[in-house]
Design an enzyme around this catalytic site. Structure first.
Site, mmCIF file in Angstrom:
data_model
loop_
_atom_site.group_PDB
_atom_site.id
_atom_site.type_symbol
_atom_site.label_atom_id
_atom_site.label_comp_id
_atom_site.label_asym_id
_atom_site.label_seq_id
_atom_site.Cartn_x
_atom_site.Cartn_y
_atom_site.Cartn_z
ATOM 1 N N TYR A 142 0.826 -1.208 0.000
ATOM 2 C CA TYR A 142 0.000 0.000 0.000
ATOM 3 C C TYR A 142 0.864 1.263 0.000
ATOM 4 C CZ TYR A 142 -4.587 -2.109 0.935
ATOM 5 O OH TYR A 142 -5.769 -2.801 0.832
ATOM 6 N N LYS A 187 3.244 -15.616 2.427
ATOM 7 C CA LYS A 187 3.428 -16.311 1.144
ATOM 8 C C LYS A 187 4.916 -16.638 1.059
ATOM 9 C CE LYS A 187 1.806 -17.846 -2.788
ATOM 10 N NZ LYS A 187 0.862 -18.969 -2.879
ATOM 11 N N ASP A 219 -2.958 -18.376 0.466
ATOM 12 C CA ASP A 219 -3.972 -19.052 -0.363
ATOM 13 C C ASP A 219 -4.657 -20.168 0.437
ATOM 14 O OD1 ASP A 219 -1.500 -20.340 -0.395
ATOM 15 O OD2 ASP A 219 -1.605 -20.946 -2.496
ATOM 16 N N ASP A 243 -6.292 -7.176 4.246
ATOM 17 C CA ASP A 243 -7.428 -6.513 3.601
ATOM 18 C C ASP A 243 -8.346 -7.568 2.986
ATOM 19 O OD1 ASP A 243 -8.980 -4.405 2.428
ATOM 20 O OD2 ASP A 243 -7.991 -4.849 0.529
ATOM 21 N N ASP A 247 -12.260 -9.163 4.557
ATOM 22 C CA ASP A 247 -13.554 -9.154 3.850
ATOM 23 C C ASP A 247 -14.127 -10.566 3.798
ATOM 24 O OD1 ASP A 247 -13.375 -6.410 3.306
ATOM 25 O OD2 ASP A 247 -14.142 -6.658 1.264
HETATM 26 C C1 IPM Z 1 -10.298 -1.376 4.158
HETATM 27 C C2 IPM Z 1 -10.536 -0.767 2.802
HETATM 28 C C3 IPM Z 1 -9.364 0.149 2.463
HETATM 29 C C4 IPM Z 1 -8.120 -0.701 2.449
HETATM 30 C C5 IPM Z 1 -9.525 0.930 1.137
HETATM 31 C C6 IPM Z 1 -10.797 1.742 1.103
HETATM 32 C C7 IPM Z 1 -8.334 1.797 0.851
HETATM 33 O O1 IPM Z 1 -10.734 -1.756 1.837
HETATM 34 O O2 IPM Z 1 -10.186 -0.619 5.139
HETATM 35 O O3 IPM Z 1 -10.241 -2.599 4.237
HETATM 36 O O4 IPM Z 1 -7.819 -1.338 1.427
HETATM 37 O O5 IPM Z 1 -7.430 -0.719 3.469
HETATM 38 MG MG MG Z 2 -10.836 -3.729 2.627
#
Ligand code: IPM
Ligand code: MG
Length: 352
Positions: A142, A187, A219, A243, A247
């Protein structure tokens, strides 16, 4: 006590979920005799509209003069065509970096009331789910050097010993207060950053002999989260893997709308935001789920203000509202009661 909270509503559903969170915080303040003083700042698209940049000097000053920062979400189609370096998301990365909040805690907890909203089979999540993802937040791909031209683009993933060591220590400290089981995800079979990551995690592990450590490729971890999520207690991982995996983990709990986060550094000042985005497609419709943000506020009370009882009061209130059958659209299943964003905030506040 009096606490100063910087409030950055952000874009999309941000203002709606923040309004409900403040409703709940005000209820906590009244009940427990605290004073929360809110200071409005701007981040992401709303900041681009106001100041021309996604994170301004003004907002930075407000944040640094606060005891904690509460954030909605940033981004939306309105700002998609802007050059990459000043998109709304850059504001989020800038504030994380500036405040050096390198530890991102993302607890994925499946409330038993939401089991039917989880896509996993009953036998997999029967006994609930409680995984803490510890994501490195201010390093890696990032923030690495990059280049872009129409012919070639490069992103790089640098990690220093110090960056890995400090996040590993935080994760081991947290593991001590939980089930003493930590899975470091990397990884290692491909990346040199993972080679260093694994080496340093093993070094740090020596100081925590009471914590059981294992390593897993990312993975494989993505797969294991689906087939056997209950094997995990703490998942420690670098920025981008965290990240993605967070999710994934959020959906196991029923909805991305349920996953809170706390971003912490070495000071008490923390940044608290839901893991989900600004959901521009449902903005302004009073249907977004405010629970992830309200749970993030509970984390704020816990980690930045040391108000554990108050944090628990919020979490219990959420549980109670869910057990009474109230659901926002994203977690609605047959037989439950569908309510709006505002009603969800009111219900939770009423239970404090
Ligand atoms: C998160 C989001 C952010 C990230 C984006 C919006 C930059 O997806 O907080 O998980 O990738 O960190
Ligand atoms: Mg995210």
């Amino acid at each position: 006590m009096e606490y100063k909270i910087a409030v950055l509503k952000g874009d999309g559903i941000g203002p709606e979920i923040i309004a409900e969170t403040i409703k709940v915080l005000d209820k906590v303040a009244g009940k427990y005799g605290h004073k929360f003083v809110y200071q409005r700042g701007y981040l992401g698209g709303e900041s681009i509209d106001k100041y021309g940049v996604p994170y301004s000097e003004e907002t930075s000053r407000i944040c640094r003069n606060s005891d904690a920062i509460l954030l909605g979400a940033v981004g939306g189609p309105k700002w998609n065509e802007i050059e990459a370096y000043k998109r709304p998301e850059k504001g989020l990365l800038a504030i994380r970096k500036e405040l050096a909040v390198y530890t991102n805690l993302r607890p994925a907890i499946l409330f038993k009331e939401l089991r039917s909203a989880s896509p996993l089979k009953d036998e997999i999540v029967e006994d609930g789910l409680d995984v803490m993802i510890v994501r490195e937040l201010t390093g890696g791909i990032y923030f690495g050097p990059r280049e872009y031209s129409e012919e070639k683009a490069v992103d790089t993933m640098p990690y220093t010993r110090n960056e890995i060591e400090r996040i590993a220590r935080k994760a081991f400290e947290i593991a001590r207060n939980r089930n003493k089981k930590l899975t470091s995800v990397d990884k290692h079979n491909v990346l040199d950053t993972s080679k260093l990551w694994r080496k340093i995690v093993n070094e740090v592990a020596k100081d925590y002999p009471d914590v059981e450590v294992s390593h897993m490729y990312v993975d494989n971890a993505a797969m294991q989260l689906i087939i056997n999520p209950r094997q995990f207690d703490i998942i420690l991982t670098e920025n981008m893997f965290g990240d993605i995996l967070s999710d994934e983990a959020s959906m196991l709990t029923g909805s991305l709308g349920m996953l809170p986060s706390a971003s912490l550094g070495d000071e008490k000042l923390g940044l608290y935001e839901p893991c989900h985005g600004s959901a521009p497609d449902i903005a302004g419709q009073n249907i977004a789920n405010p629970i992830a943000t309200i749970m993030s506020a509970a984390m704020m009370l816990r980690y930045s203000f040391d108000l554990e009882d108050e944090a628990i009061a919020i979490e219990k209130a959420i549980e109670e509202v869910l057990s009474q059958g109230y659901r926002t659209a994203d977690i609605y299943t047959e037989g439950t009661i569908k309510i709006s964003t505002v009603e969800m905030g009111t219900q939770i506040a009423n239970k404090i």
